[in-house]
Design an enzyme around this catalytic site. Sequence first.
Site, mmCIF file in Angstrom:
data_model
loop_
_atom_site.group_PDB
_atom_site.id
_atom_site.type_symbol
_atom_site.label_atom_id
_atom_site.label_comp_id
_atom_site.label_asym_id
_atom_site.label_seq_id
_atom_site.Cartn_x
_atom_site.Cartn_y
_atom_site.Cartn_z
ATOM 1 N N ASP A 52 0.864 -1.175 0.000
ATOM 2 C CA ASP A 52 0.000 0.000 0.000
ATOM 3 C C ASP A 52 0.901 1.226 0.000
ATOM 4 O O ASP A 52 1.892 1.274 0.744
ATOM 5 C CB ASP A 52 -0.857 0.046 1.268
ATOM 6 C CG ASP A 52 -1.999 -0.949 1.270
ATOM 7 O OD1 ASP A 52 -1.962 -1.901 0.462
ATOM 8 O OD2 ASP A 52 -2.917 -0.800 2.094
ATOM 9 N N HIS B 72 5.037 -7.200 -0.057
ATOM 10 C CA HIS B 72 4.699 -8.474 -0.685
ATOM 11 C C HIS B 72 5.445 -8.673 -2.001
ATOM 12 O O HIS B 72 5.954 -7.725 -2.599
ATOM 13 C CB HIS B 72 3.191 -8.527 -0.928
ATOM 14 C CG HIS B 72 2.381 -8.405 0.327
ATOM 15 N ND1 HIS B 72 1.736 -9.475 0.905
ATOM 16 C CD2 HIS B 72 2.126 -7.346 1.152
ATOM 17 C CE1 HIS B 72 1.124 -9.082 2.014
ATOM 18 N NE2 HIS B 72 1.349 -7.785 2.178
ATOM 19 N N SER C 235 8.429 4.350 5.237
ATOM 20 C CA SER C 235 9.390 3.453 4.614
ATOM 21 C C SER C 235 9.156 3.414 3.108
ATOM 22 O O SER C 235 8.203 3.992 2.600
ATOM 23 C CB SER C 235 9.288 2.040 5.182
ATOM 24 O OG SER C 235 8.449 1.977 6.301
#
Length: 317
Positions: free
Chosen positions: A131, A187, A274
């Site tokens: 996201d 991911h 991040s």
Amino acid sequence: MSIDSRENTCYHMGSMNTAPIRYYDRYDKSIKQEKILGEKYLKWIYGNPLGLLSLHILVKRAFFSWLLGKIKNTRRSAKDIAPFVREYHINTDEVLEPMDSYRCFNEFFYRKLKPGARPIAPGNVVVLPADGRHMGWQKASEISGVFVKGQRFDLKGLLGSEELAEKYKDGTVVLSRLCPVDYHRFHFVAEGTPEQAVRIPGPLASVSPYCLRRKLSWLWTNKRELTVLHTTRVGDVIQLAVGATGVGAIFQTYSPGERVSKGDEQGYFAFGGSTVMTFFEPGRITLAEDIATNTAKGMETFARYGDLLGKINDRMY
């Protein structure tokens, strides 16, 4: 092969470009203004001479992020969860665990989501790793500006290898920036077999656009971890997790050498903003149209992990 990075000429006497941070939302197709956690402190630290002094002495040091992490791991920090959820309108319906089960703020920060909360785009595509707000460039060697005109990636610095820099210099690059308010697990973008992550040491400066507008090189001096994903369809993909202020640790949750599916979890970040950067070999994919178009305008595109990053080019290898 090294790609030069130059600071934008709009900065005078170390001042900071504090224009609002705007991004394109893929889902409602509108331009929004980002609400920055700790905005006034970021402006002071990265735009004031005294703030810059504190940055070099304290803020970017590993100890500072370790201390923030310790605070966010205390039981007392759990009281910050509810106000954080309210202020940043976080959708708790998609969170896997009950909200009253988190013993500290950090446990909520790297929360898991319910199965199906992020559908994985099917078909002949690669997907976004996290996201966040994404920028992408079809060909790294033709980048003319990252966040501001004139800034370009130093691939050798980012990847820690001249050989890898040469291999990916004409490949596709995607920069996925996670804000503190985002879901903070990342991911795999494709099916394949990942190698052991390689740790590249460094400090922990902020990766907010306020800071990257001024000095993009934080991305290749900050602490980061590099994973090579061997795939059949798109060659070797590099997924680079970049730490930032408050992110004292990057946690890899996958098993090296074991095959993963598209969208499987790779790891997570603890407290702080991040970045995940994804590198593809030349000619393997075609970027999603909205990411390519908005990046050309100097704007990020908000989209969630598992959604379309790009289409796999139909060719035989």
